[in-house]
Write an enzyme that holds these catalytic residues in place. Structure first.
Site, PDB file in Angstrom:
ATOM      1  N   GLY A  93      -6.635   0.474   3.525  1.00 25.59           N
ATOM      2  CA  GLY A  93      -6.283   0.793   4.993  1.00 25.59           C
ATOM      3  C   GLY A  93      -4.811   1.403   5.185  1.00 25.59           C
ATOM      4  N   ASP A  94      -3.863   1.734   3.969  1.00 24.21           N
ATOM      5  CA  ASP A  94      -3.067   2.746   3.922  1.00 24.21           C
ATOM      6  C   ASP A  94      -2.777   3.078   2.575  1.00 24.21           C
ATOM      7  OD1 ASP A  94      -0.664   3.896   5.043  1.00 24.21           O
ATOM      8  OD2 ASP A  94       0.501   2.024   4.724  1.00 24.21           O
ATOM      9  N   LEU A  95      -3.898   3.608   2.089  1.00 27.87           N
ATOM     10  CA  LEU A  95      -3.870   4.076   0.766  1.00 27.87           C
ATOM     11  C   LEU A  95      -3.587   5.523   0.459  1.00 27.87           C
ATOM     12  CD1 LEU A  95      -4.599   2.590  -2.045  1.00 27.87           C
ATOM     13  CD2 LEU A  95      -7.011   3.609  -1.834  1.00 27.87           C
ATOM     14  N   TRP A  96      -2.190   5.692   0.920  1.00 27.35           N
ATOM     15  CA  TRP A  96      -1.543   7.059   0.374  1.00 27.35           C
ATOM     16  C   TRP A  96      -0.872   6.620  -1.052  1.00 27.35           C
ATOM     17  CZ3 TRP A  96       3.832   7.996  -0.015  1.00 27.35           C
ATOM     18  CH2 TRP A  96       4.733   7.075   0.380  1.00 27.35           C
ATOM     19  N   ASN A 120       1.335   3.827  -2.183  1.00 27.19           N
ATOM     20  CA  ASN A 120       0.737   2.426  -2.251  1.00 27.19           C
ATOM     21  C   ASN A 120      -0.346   2.267  -3.478  1.00 27.19           C
ATOM     22  OD1 ASN A 120       2.449   1.732   0.014  1.00 27.19           O
ATOM     23  ND2 ASN A 120       0.687   2.007   1.240  1.00 27.19           N
TER      24      ASN A 120
END
Length: 263
Positions: free
Chosen positions: A162-165, A168
């Site tokens: 969900g926030d896999l930049w 992370n």
């Protein structure tokens, strides 16, 4: 050196650290990808295992891509569903709540639970023309044009970080390890789009290996702006108009892509 890493914030929203802890445990549940281990959590903190960071390399990327595909294929109860009572997005010092009602269609989840609310928060920050550009992109997403990939079929809810930049994704001796999630049931392209958004080492190798486990239709990368659109709007909200040009470019790409798929 301590064997744990402490994240703390005295003014964190209620349920923020519980949501992150639940998300980490849910991502680890299938046992297909390394995830940082939760030691304990409270209203103002989250205690995690301390990870050893190493340099990125092609071999680790080649393993990670396959693991990520298997994680996505583990599924979720619905789009927008989260493994915690509350759900959040954003950095430790400025997270904001997002809806987490499970729905059956990606278009309803993405347009109504994520994109429209953040556009409302930005009301007054955008010019009329800018708002029209963003709204037009949201409306073509709401139409269901991107419920599949490249207009092909309908995607089932995936188990996504969900926030896999790139920040992370921690490169460790055990391979690429997931940290700092906003875990939920979503579209698999959400994670792939964020890996691409700000640049991830060995991205081409990751995409190639992913497709070996979960084949994708030709041209799927052209759908990625749809799935990075929320993160870009969130950056405008959190960090200001410096991210607006990139966000408006994504909006125009989305409407152009929808016309291409409908042709």
């Amino acid at each position: 050196m301590n064997d744990h890493h402490l994240k703390s914030h005295s003014d964190a929203p209620q349920g923020f650290f519980a949501a992150e802890a639940a998300g980490l445990k849910w991502l680890a549940e299938p046992g297909v990808i390394p995830v940082v281990e939760v030691i304990d959590s409270g209203e103002d903190h989250l205690r995690l295992e301390r990870l050893e960071e190493v340099g990125s390399d092609a071999n680790a990327a080649a393993v990670f891509d396959r693991r990520l595909a298997r994680l996505h294929d583990s599924g979720a109860p619905g789009f927008g569903w989260s493994p915690s009572e509350s759900a959040f997005f954003g950095p430790l010092y400025a997270p904001f709540a997002v809806a987490n009602d499970a729905v059956s269609a990606f278009c309803d989840y993405w347009a109504d639970q994520r994109l429209s609310p953040i556009l409302t928060w930005l009301d007054g920050e955008l010019t009329d023309d800018e708002k029209v550009t963003v709204t037009s992109a949201i409306e073509v997403i709401r139409s269901g044009a991107f419920d599949g990939i490249c207009g092909d079929g309908v995607e089932a809810p995936a188990r996504v970080h969900g926030d896999l930049w790139a920040g992370n994704l921690m490169w460790t001796p055990d391979g690429c390890t997931l940290i700092d999630p906003a875990a939920h049931g979503g579209h698999r392209l959400e994670d792939l789009a964020l890996l691409a958004l700000f640049g991830t080492p060995f991205l081409e190798e990751i995409f190639t290996g992913y497709e070996e486990v979960h084949p994708m239709p030709a041209g799927w990368r052209e759908d990625l702006p749809v799935h990075s659109f929320f993160a870009l709007l969130a950056h405008v909200r959190l960090f200001g108009r410096g991210f607006l040009a990139q966000t408006l470019g994504a909006a125009r790409s989305i409407t152009a892509r929808a016309r291409q798929l409908q042709a």
